[in-house]
Design a protein around this motif. Structure first.
Motif, mmCIF file in Angstrom:
data_model
loop_
_atom_site.group_PDB
_atom_site.id
_atom_site.type_symbol
_atom_site.label_atom_id
_atom_site.label_comp_id
_atom_site.label_asym_id
_atom_site.label_seq_id
_atom_site.Cartn_x
_atom_site.Cartn_y
_atom_site.Cartn_z
ATOM 1 N N TYR A 1 52.343 70.228 20.109
ATOM 2 C CA TYR A 1 52.330 71.437 20.936
ATOM 3 C C TYR A 1 52.393 71.088 22.427
ATOM 4 O O TYR A 1 53.006 71.803 23.211
ATOM 5 N N ALA A 2 51.745 70.004 22.815
ATOM 6 C CA ALA A 2 51.799 69.574 24.213
ATOM 7 C C ALA A 2 53.233 69.246 24.606
ATOM 8 O O ALA A 2 53.696 69.632 25.680
ATOM 9 N N LEU A 3 53.939 68.548 23.747
ATOM 10 C CA LEU A 3 55.338 68.237 24.022
ATOM 11 C C LEU A 3 56.168 69.514 24.140
ATOM 12 O O LEU A 3 57.001 69.646 25.046
ATOM 13 N N ARG A 4 55.950 70.456 23.234
ATOM 14 C CA ARG A 4 56.690 71.725 23.287
ATOM 15 C C ARG A 4 56.384 72.492 24.565
ATOM 16 O O ARG A 4 57.279 73.063 25.188
ATOM 17 N N MET A 5 55.118 72.494 24.969
ATOM 18 C CA MET A 5 54.723 73.193 26.191
ATOM 19 C C MET A 5 55.387 72.566 27.417
ATOM 20 O O MET A 5 55.965 73.262 28.249
ATOM 21 N N LEU A 6 55.324 71.239 27.523
ATOM 22 C CA LEU A 6 55.922 70.565 28.677
ATOM 23 C C LEU A 6 57.440 70.669 28.660
ATOM 24 O O LEU A 6 58.074 70.792 29.712
ATOM 25 N N LYS B 1 56.557 66.856 38.698
ATOM 26 C CA LYS B 1 57.721 66.001 38.957
ATOM 27 C C LYS B 1 58.900 66.511 38.131
ATOM 28 O O LYS B 1 58.754 67.401 37.299
ATOM 29 N N THR B 2 60.029 65.909 38.311
ATOM 30 C CA THR B 2 61.208 66.298 37.536
ATOM 31 C C THR B 2 61.069 65.793 36.094
ATOM 32 O O THR B 2 60.357 64.811 35.838
ATOM 33 N N PRO B 3 61.726 66.458 35.132
ATOM 34 C CA PRO B 3 61.587 66.106 33.713
ATOM 35 C C PRO B 3 61.953 64.664 33.361
ATOM 36 O O PRO B 3 61.466 64.125 32.373
ATOM 37 N N ASP B 4 62.771 64.021 34.175
ATOM 38 C CA ASP B 4 63.150 62.633 33.890
ATOM 39 C C ASP B 4 62.016 61.642 34.189
ATOM 40 O O ASP B 4 62.119 60.467 33.863
ATOM 41 N N LYS B 5 60.923 62.127 34.766
ATOM 42 C CA LYS B 5 59.786 61.258 35.108
ATOM 43 C C LYS B 5 58.706 61.255 34.027
ATOM 44 O O LYS B 5 57.732 60.512 34.134
ATOM 45 N N TYR B 6 58.865 62.079 32.993
ATOM 46 C CA TYR B 6 57.864 62.184 31.938
ATOM 47 C C TYR B 6 58.408 61.642 30.631
ATOM 48 O O TYR B 6 59.401 62.140 30.123
ATOM 49 N N THR B 7 57.742 60.627 30.093
ATOM 50 C CA THR B 7 58.182 60.088 28.805
ATOM 51 C C THR B 7 57.352 60.671 27.671
ATOM 52 O O THR B 7 56.186 61.037 27.866
ATOM 53 N N VAL B 8 57.951 60.724 26.515
ATOM 54 C CA VAL B 8 57.250 61.184 25.319
ATOM 55 C C VAL B 8 56.043 60.275 25.064
ATOM 56 O O VAL B 8 54.964 60.746 24.711
ATOM 57 N N GLY B 9 56.210 58.976 25.280
ATOM 58 C CA GLY B 9 55.113 58.039 25.078
ATOM 59 C C GLY B 9 53.907 58.363 25.941
ATOM 60 O O GLY B 9 52.773 58.408 25.450
ATOM 61 N N ASN B 10 54.119 58.618 27.226
ATOM 62 C CA ASN B 10 52.997 58.931 28.122
ATOM 63 C C ASN B 10 52.327 60.245 27.738
ATOM 64 O O ASN B 10 51.103 60.354 27.776
ATOM 65 N N ILE B 11 53.122 61.225 27.383
ATOM 66 C CA ILE B 11 52.569 62.527 26.995
ATOM 67 C C ILE B 11 51.718 62.382 25.736
ATOM 68 O O ILE B 11 50.600 62.896 25.665
ATOM 69 N N ARG C 1 54.829 47.647 19.185
ATOM 70 C CA ARG C 1 55.806 47.431 20.259
ATOM 71 C C ARG C 1 57.019 48.343 20.073
ATOM 72 O O ARG C 1 57.476 48.999 21.019
ATOM 73 N N VAL C 2 57.521 48.438 18.843
ATOM 74 C CA VAL C 2 58.691 49.286 18.566
ATOM 75 C C VAL C 2 58.371 50.759 18.840
ATOM 76 O O VAL C 2 59.151 51.466 19.473
ATOM 77 N N ILE C 3 57.204 51.219 18.374
ATOM 78 C CA ILE C 3 56.801 52.610 18.588
ATOM 79 C C ILE C 3 56.715 52.911 20.084
ATOM 80 O O ILE C 3 57.286 53.899 20.569
ATOM 81 N N ASN C 4 56.008 52.057 20.818
ATOM 82 C CA ASN C 4 55.818 52.298 22.247
ATOM 83 C C ASN C 4 57.117 52.208 23.033
ATOM 84 O O ASN C 4 57.374 53.051 23.891
ATOM 85 N N GLU C 5 57.940 51.219 22.745
ATOM 86 C CA GLU C 5 59.217 51.101 23.453
ATOM 87 C C GLU C 5 60.111 52.299 23.172
ATOM 88 O O GLU C 5 60.760 52.827 24.078
ATOM 89 N N TYR C 6 60.149 52.735 21.930
ATOM 90 C CA TYR C 6 60.982 53.889 21.566
ATOM 91 C C TYR C 6 60.526 55.143 22.310
ATOM 92 O O TYR C 6 61.323 55.807 22.973
ATOM 93 N N LEU C 7 59.235 55.464 22.214
ATOM 94 C CA LEU C 7 58.728 56.696 22.822
ATOM 95 C C LEU C 7 58.711 56.627 24.349
ATOM 96 O O LEU C 7 58.831 57.658 25.013
ATOM 97 N N ASP C 8 58.587 55.428 24.912
ATOM 98 C CA ASP C 8 58.603 55.284 26.365
ATOM 99 C C ASP C 8 60.017 55.347 26.940
ATOM 100 O O ASP C 8 60.182 55.366 28.158
ATOM 101 N N ASN C 9 61.010 55.360 26.100
ATOM 102 C CA ASN C 9 62.393 55.444 26.566
ATOM 103 C C ASN C 9 63.023 56.811 26.315
ATOM 104 O O ASN C 9 64.238 56.958 26.430
ATOM 105 N N ILE C 10 62.205 57.792 25.984
ATOM 106 C CA ILE C 10 62.688 59.165 25.824
ATOM 107 C C ILE C 10 61.947 60.034 26.831
ATOM 108 O O ILE C 10 60.714 60.090 26.819
ATOM 109 N N THR C 11 62.694 60.681 27.709
ATOM 110 C CA THR C 11 62.086 61.566 28.697
ATOM 111 C C THR C 11 62.283 63.023 28.286
ATOM 112 O O THR C 11 63.107 63.328 27.417
ATOM 113 N N LEU C 12 61.554 63.886 28.963
ATOM 114 C CA LEU C 12 61.766 65.321 28.733
ATOM 115 C C LEU C 12 63.212 65.692 29.068
ATOM 116 O O LEU C 12 63.819 66.512 28.390
ATOM 117 N N GLN C 13 63.764 65.063 30.091
ATOM 118 C CA GLN C 13 65.154 65.349 30.454
ATOM 119 C C GLN C 13 66.120 64.926 29.346
ATOM 120 O O GLN C 13 67.082 65.626 29.058
#
Length: 145
Positions: A9-14, A69-79, A117-129
């Motif tokens: 839900y947090a991802l959907r909201m953001l 910030k702009t959507p390209d600054k937020y990663t799924v991993g951080n959220i 490592r795979v999980i974190n790298e994958y999710l840290d490379n997807i932004t809201l943008q």
């Protein structure tokens, strides 16, 4: 690892805020309505993002929320780390150094570290943008005459 309702839900909201970033401050009730999520549930998620500086807020009749910030600054991993805590597949990897007395003899440790490592790298490379762009592309290719 299982992503909770709070994380989803947090991802959907953001993502909703990212999609409407040019509309000024967005009321929580509008997000809740568009996303078909309880406003009360979103009210429980908001403090996580207020503390972290992800959101700007304003009160009053034109009050609401906006990404700071702009959507390209937020990663799924951080959220997800903000909402879920850790993205680690096992608890012993949540501590640094590893908090298991068996870690020096654990033959599975490299497997779990690799998965983490795979999980974190994958999710840290997807932004809201990235997600917004993917949505636009999907809808652009799904036209009906």
């Amino acid at each position: 690892m299982k992503i909770s309702t709070k994380g989803r839900y947090a991802l959907r909201m953001l993502l909703d805020l990212a999609e409407h970033q040019n509309c000024g401050f967005i009321a929580l009730k509008d997000i809740a309505e568009r996303q078909n999520i309880s406003k009360k549930y979103l009210e429980q998620i908001i403090p996580l993002f207020n503390k972290s500086g992800i959101l700007k807020t304003t009160r009053g009749s034109q009050g609401g929320y906006q990404l700071s910030k702009t959507p390209d600054k937020y990663t799924v991993g951080n959220i997800l780390r903000l909402t879920e805590g850790s993205l680690s597949p096992i608890t012993c990897l949540e501590q640094d150094p590893i908090g298991c007395e068996r870690s020096s003899q654990c033959s599975m440790l490299p497997i779990w570290q690799g998965l983490s490592r795979v999980i974190n790298e994958y999710l840290d490379n997807i932004t809201l943008q990235d997600i917004l762009d993917q949505q636009k592309e999907h809808y652009a290719n799904n036209y009906i005459i």
